[in-house]
Design a protein around this motif. Structure first.
Motif, PDB file in Angstrom:
ATOM      1  N   ILE A 174       0.827  -1.204   0.000  1.00  0.00           N
ATOM      2  CA  ILE A 174       0.000   0.000   0.000  1.00  0.00           C
ATOM      3  C   ILE A 174       0.864   1.257   0.000  1.00  0.00           C
ATOM      4  O   ILE A 174       0.607   2.206  -0.749  1.00  0.00           O
ATOM      5  N   THR A 175       1.923   1.258   0.831  1.00  0.00           N
ATOM      6  CA  THR A 175       2.756   2.471   0.857  1.00  0.00           C
ATOM      7  C   THR A 175       3.467   2.664  -0.477  1.00  0.00           C
ATOM      8  O   THR A 175       3.596   3.786  -0.952  1.00  0.00           O
ATOM      9  N   THR A 176       3.898   1.551  -1.101  1.00  0.00           N
ATOM     10  CA  THR A 176       4.546   1.672  -2.412  1.00  0.00           C
ATOM     11  C   THR A 176       3.584   2.238  -3.438  1.00  0.00           C
ATOM     12  O   THR A 176       3.916   3.185  -4.168  1.00  0.00           O
ATOM     13  N   GLY A 177       2.377   1.667  -3.484  1.00  0.00           N
ATOM     14  CA  GLY A 177       1.386   2.153  -4.441  1.00  0.00           C
ATOM     15  C   GLY A 177       1.045   3.602  -4.199  1.00  0.00           C
ATOM     16  O   GLY A 177       0.950   4.401  -5.140  1.00  0.00           O
ATOM     17  N   ARG A 204      -5.526  -5.727   3.409  1.00  0.00           N
ATOM     18  CA  ARG A 204      -6.628  -5.284   2.560  1.00  0.00           C
ATOM     19  C   ARG A 204      -7.351  -4.085   3.160  1.00  0.00           C
ATOM     20  O   ARG A 204      -8.416  -3.725   2.715  1.00  0.00           O
ATOM     21  N   HIS A 205      -6.765  -3.480   4.154  1.00  0.00           N
ATOM     22  CA  HIS A 205      -7.508  -2.450   4.877  1.00  0.00           C
ATOM     23  C   HIS A 205      -7.476  -1.117   4.160  1.00  0.00           C
ATOM     24  O   HIS A 205      -8.442  -0.405   4.126  1.00  0.00           O
ATOM     25  N   ASP A 206      -6.340  -0.775   3.609  1.00  0.00           N
ATOM     26  CA  ASP A 206      -6.254   0.370   2.735  1.00  0.00           C
ATOM     27  C   ASP A 206      -6.032  -0.162   1.335  1.00  0.00           C
ATOM     28  O   ASP A 206      -5.564  -1.277   1.177  1.00  0.00           O
ATOM     29  N   SER A 207      -6.355   0.637   0.348  1.00  0.00           N
ATOM     30  CA  SER A 207      -6.083   0.191  -1.006  1.00  0.00           C
ATOM     31  C   SER A 207      -5.038   1.090  -1.639  1.00  0.00           C
ATOM     32  O   SER A 207      -5.133   2.303  -1.542  1.00  0.00           O
ATOM     33  N   ALA A 208      -4.075   0.461  -2.261  1.00  0.00           N
ATOM     34  CA  ALA A 208      -3.186   1.239  -3.115  1.00  0.00           C
ATOM     35  C   ALA A 208      -3.931   1.515  -4.409  1.00  0.00           C
ATOM     36  O   ALA A 208      -4.755   0.704  -4.819  1.00  0.00           O
ATOM     37  N   PRO A 209      -3.656   2.652  -5.057  1.00  0.00           N
ATOM     38  CA  PRO A 209      -4.294   2.876  -6.348  1.00  0.00           C
ATOM     39  C   PRO A 209      -3.860   1.799  -7.331  1.00  0.00           C
ATOM     40  O   PRO A 209      -2.706   1.395  -7.347  1.00  0.00           O
ATOM     41  N   GLY A 210      -4.783   1.328  -8.132  1.00  0.00           N
ATOM     42  CA  GLY A 210      -4.451   0.317  -9.125  1.00  0.00           C
ATOM     43  C   GLY A 210      -4.263  -1.066  -8.551  1.00  0.00           C
ATOM     44  O   GLY A 210      -3.795  -1.959  -9.230  1.00  0.00           O
ATOM     45  N   ASP A 211      -4.610  -1.248  -7.290  1.00  0.00           N
ATOM     46  CA  ASP A 211      -4.414  -2.556  -6.661  1.00  0.00           C
ATOM     47  C   ASP A 211      -5.523  -3.502  -7.091  1.00  0.00           C
ATOM     48  O   ASP A 211      -6.674  -3.337  -6.696  1.00  0.00           O
ATOM     49  N   GLU A 212      -5.159  -4.464  -7.901  1.00  0.00           N
ATOM     50  CA  GLU A 212      -6.146  -5.391  -8.448  1.00  0.00           C
ATOM     51  C   GLU A 212      -6.782  -6.225  -7.347  1.00  0.00           C
ATOM     52  O   GLU A 212      -7.986  -6.455  -7.333  1.00  0.00           O
ATOM     53  N   ALA A 213      -5.955  -6.659  -6.388  1.00  0.00           N
ATOM     54  CA  ALA A 213      -6.450  -7.553  -5.347  1.00  0.00           C
ATOM     55  C   ALA A 213      -7.542  -6.889  -4.523  1.00  0.00           C
ATOM     56  O   ALA A 213      -8.529  -7.507  -4.145  1.00  0.00           O
ATOM     57  N   ALA A 214      -7.351  -5.595  -4.246  1.00  0.00           N
ATOM     58  CA  ALA A 214      -8.280  -4.907  -3.359  1.00  0.00           C
ATOM     59  C   ALA A 214      -9.619  -4.659  -4.023  1.00  0.00           C
ATOM     60  O   ALA A 214     -10.647  -4.610  -3.373  1.00  0.00           O
ATOM     61  N   SER A 215      -9.603  -4.481  -5.354  1.00  0.00           N
ATOM     62  CA  SER A 215     -10.842  -4.080  -6.012  1.00  0.00           C
ATOM     63  C   SER A 215     -11.425  -5.211  -6.848  1.00  0.00           C
ATOM     64  O   SER A 215     -12.418  -5.007  -7.529  1.00  0.00           O
ATOM     65  N   GLY A 216     -10.782  -6.388  -6.790  1.00  0.00           N
ATOM     66  CA  GLY A 216     -11.219  -7.485  -7.635  1.00  0.00           C
ATOM     67  C   GLY A 216     -12.678  -7.849  -7.444  1.00  0.00           C
ATOM     68  O   GLY A 216     -13.379  -8.142  -8.414  1.00  0.00           O
ATOM     69  N   GLN A 217     -13.163  -7.796  -6.212  1.00  0.00           N
ATOM     70  CA  GLN A 217     -14.526  -8.245  -5.966  1.00  0.00           C
ATOM     71  C   GLN A 217     -15.525  -7.113  -6.019  1.00  0.00           C
ATOM     72  O   GLN A 217     -16.716  -7.322  -5.916  1.00  0.00           O
ATOM     73  N   GLU A 218     -15.018  -5.874  -6.151  1.00  0.00           N
ATOM     74  CA  GLU A 218     -15.934  -4.744  -6.093  1.00  0.00           C
ATOM     75  C   GLU A 218     -16.460  -4.388  -7.467  1.00  0.00           C
ATOM     76  O   GLU A 218     -16.002  -4.902  -8.485  1.00  0.00           O
ATOM     77  N   PHE A 219     -17.385  -3.437  -7.481  1.00  0.00           N
ATOM     78  CA  PHE A 219     -17.859  -2.883  -8.745  1.00  0.00           C
ATOM     79  C   PHE A 219     -16.688  -2.237  -9.471  1.00  0.00           C
ATOM     80  O   PHE A 219     -15.904  -1.524  -8.879  1.00  0.00           O
ATOM     81  N   GLY A 220     -16.579  -2.507 -10.729  1.00  0.00           N
ATOM     82  CA  GLY A 220     -15.488  -1.917 -11.484  1.00  0.00           C
ATOM     83  C   GLY A 220     -14.183  -2.656 -11.299  1.00  0.00           C
ATOM     84  O   GLY A 220     -13.135  -2.157 -11.652  1.00  0.00           O
ATOM     85  N   GLY A 221     -14.222  -3.850 -10.722  1.00  0.00           N
ATOM     86  CA  GLY A 221     -12.998  -4.618 -10.561  1.00  0.00           C
ATOM     87  C   GLY A 221     -12.980  -5.796 -11.515  1.00  0.00           C
ATOM     88  O   GLY A 221     -13.983  -6.153 -12.117  1.00  0.00           O
ATOM     89  N   GLY A 222     -11.809  -6.387 -11.658  1.00  0.00           N
ATOM     90  CA  GLY A 222     -11.694  -7.581 -12.478  1.00  0.00           C
ATOM     91  C   GLY A 222     -11.822  -7.288 -13.970  1.00  0.00           C
ATOM     92  O   GLY A 222     -11.834  -6.142 -14.405  1.00  0.00           O
ATOM     93  N   VAL A 223     -11.934  -8.360 -14.747  1.00  0.00           N
ATOM     94  CA  VAL A 223     -11.987  -8.212 -16.208  1.00  0.00           C
ATOM     95  C   VAL A 223     -13.208  -7.405 -16.620  1.00  0.00           C
ATOM     96  O   VAL A 223     -13.131  -6.533 -17.501  1.00  0.00           O
ATOM     97  N   THR A 224     -14.355  -7.655 -15.967  1.00  0.00           N
ATOM     98  CA  THR A 224     -15.578  -6.928 -16.308  1.00  0.00           C
ATOM     99  C   THR A 224     -15.358  -5.432 -16.225  1.00  0.00           C
ATOM    100  O   THR A 224     -15.790  -4.677 -17.113  1.00  0.00           O
ATOM    101  N   GLY A 225     -14.689  -4.997 -15.152  1.00  0.00           N
ATOM    102  CA  GLY A 225     -14.441  -3.579 -14.974  1.00  0.00           C
ATOM    103  C   GLY A 225     -13.638  -2.997 -16.125  1.00  0.00           C
ATOM    104  O   GLY A 225     -13.949  -1.918 -16.632  1.00  0.00           O
ATOM    105  N   TYR A 226     -12.615  -3.752 -16.552  1.00  0.00           N
ATOM    106  CA  TYR A 226     -11.791  -3.245 -17.652  1.00  0.00           C
ATOM    107  C   TYR A 226     -12.575  -3.192 -18.948  1.00  0.00           C
ATOM    108  O   TYR A 226     -12.419  -2.261 -19.744  1.00  0.00           O
ATOM    109  N   VAL A 227     -13.424  -4.196 -19.179  1.00  0.00           N
ATOM    110  CA  VAL A 227     -14.228  -4.192 -20.408  1.00  0.00           C
ATOM    111  C   VAL A 227     -15.181  -3.007 -20.404  1.00  0.00           C
ATOM    112  O   VAL A 227     -15.281  -2.254 -21.385  1.00  0.00           O
TER     113      VAL A 227
END
Lengths: 231, 135
Positions: free
Chosen positions: A49-52, B14-37
């Motif tokens: 997270i800190t890296t990102g 998983r408590h904070d999300s880094a921007p662009g973190d696939e793991a954190a947003s994979g299950q959310e709206f706009g995550g995963g392949v569907t989100g990219y499509v």
């Protein structure tokens, strides 16, 4: 069973706790204490997270640097010194192709991130390769455009407008070039060392970088090309 | 604690999300392949709209720049949400605040420069006039 599980979660010891860190200070706090929300609760964030976040800050400062070039272009766009302006120079079909290429590469880059998340090495490599190739074709088209303009006597030395144009678009092209090199480096690292945590972080940063380039291109093709070529 | 929450917690970090973190947003709206499509389709539509805008007579001429800027800002928003996974969720507070500050500086630099330089060129004497008076 459920009591044991609660103890397990609340105490933060056992399987998921790292040795020597019973309160999970370095891991976003214990699971029993709610989620850290980015407001300082729950201890320091993980390295990923800190890296990102740090890379996000870098990208934003990079965008601020671009805003300087955009400001220069916006101020100087009329100063053609009797030379050709945007309407004569810009070829929108080529810009449309460039835009499509970069957008598509952003998409494939995202698919690569999904493959990385699934620890699928082959697909990660394939999507990285496609991303790099699309970026490369984009760069070739841009270099072609520059060469053509310079050949027509509309080089960066012709007018203040063209200086600002070449500085802004060239700076973006330079970023794309660096991104392609980075893409190749990531493919080589994945090839030789696989999904190490450090390499996953670098991949995340590369994805961020590539998507940010596309965002800058959106501003660029709108302000420079579409508005410049306007009738 | 719900099972889903436990699942997310147990994967750790998983408590904070880094921007662009696939793991954190994979299950959310706009995550995963569907989100990219979805993101790709929306971005393509907005791009096509931008290019159509300058090639058609359908839109009143002086309104075109404003329309282009609206389309561009919308597309940047699409990119931020679907590609960079910047959301308004609590795990994204840091990222959004940094973005807001960046946008503030960008607007200050661009519009500040245009404003000041526009005033300057209004108040400067035209070159020909200056030449005449210097004789």
């Amino acid at each position: 069973m459920s009591g044991a599980a609660a103890q397990h979660r609340g105490g933060g010891q056992g399987g998921q706790g790292k040795g020597g860190d019973p309160y999970r200070l370095g891991h976003g706090g214990g699971h029993g204490h709610g989620e850290a929300t980015g407001r300082g609760d729950g201890g320091p964030a993980s390295k990923r997270i800190t890296t990102g976040y740090g890379f996000w800050i870098f990208l934003l400062s990079d965008i601020i640097m671009f805003s300087g070039f955009f400001a220069a272009y916006a101020v100087l766009r009329g100063e053609t010194a009797g030379g050709p302006g945007g309407a004569e120079l810009f070829e929108l079909p080529r810009v449309a192709i460039e835009t499509g290429l970069l957008l598509l590469s952003s998409f494939t880059c995202g698919l690569g991130a999904v493959a990385t998340e699934r620890r699928n090495l082959a697909w990660t490599q394939i999507w990285l390769l496609v991303t790099g190739l699309l970026g490369f074709i984009f760069l070739v088209l841009e270099v072609q455009e520059f060469a053509q303009m310079i050949g027509e006597g509309a080089g960066p030395a012709r007018s203040a407008f063209l200086s600002a144009f070449f500085a802004l678009v060239g700076c973006h092209g330079l970023h794309v070039g660096v991104g392609i090199l980075w893409c190749g480096t990531m493919m080589a690292q994945l090839w030789s060392r696989g999904f190490l945590p450090a390499i996953q972080r670098r991949l995340m940063c590369f994805n961020l970088f590539w998507h940010a380039l596309d965002i800058i291109w959106v501003a660029l093709f709108t302000i420079v090309y579409l508005m410049g070529a306007g009738r | 604690m719900s099972e889903g929450k436990l699942e997310r917690g147990e994967r750790g970090e998983r408590h904070d999300s880094a921007p662009g973190d696939e793991a954190a947003s994979g299950q959310e709206f706009g995550g995963g392949v569907t989100g990219y499509v979805v993101g790709l389709l929306l971005a393509l539509a907005l791009t096509a709209g931008s290019f159509y805008m300058v090639s058609t007579d359908l839109v009143w001429g002086p309104a075109i720049p404003a329309a282009l800027i609206v389309l561009a800002v919308a597309q940047m928003g699409i990119h931020l949400v679907f590609f960079l996974h910047i959301t308004t969720g609590p795990d994204n507070t840091n990222n959004v605040l940094a973005l807001a500050f960046g946008v503030l500086i960008v607007l200050l630099v661009v519009f500040g420069s245009m404003w000041i330089m526009d005033h300057l060129s209004h108040q400067l004497m035209p070159m020909g006039e200056m030449m005449k008076r210097m004789r």
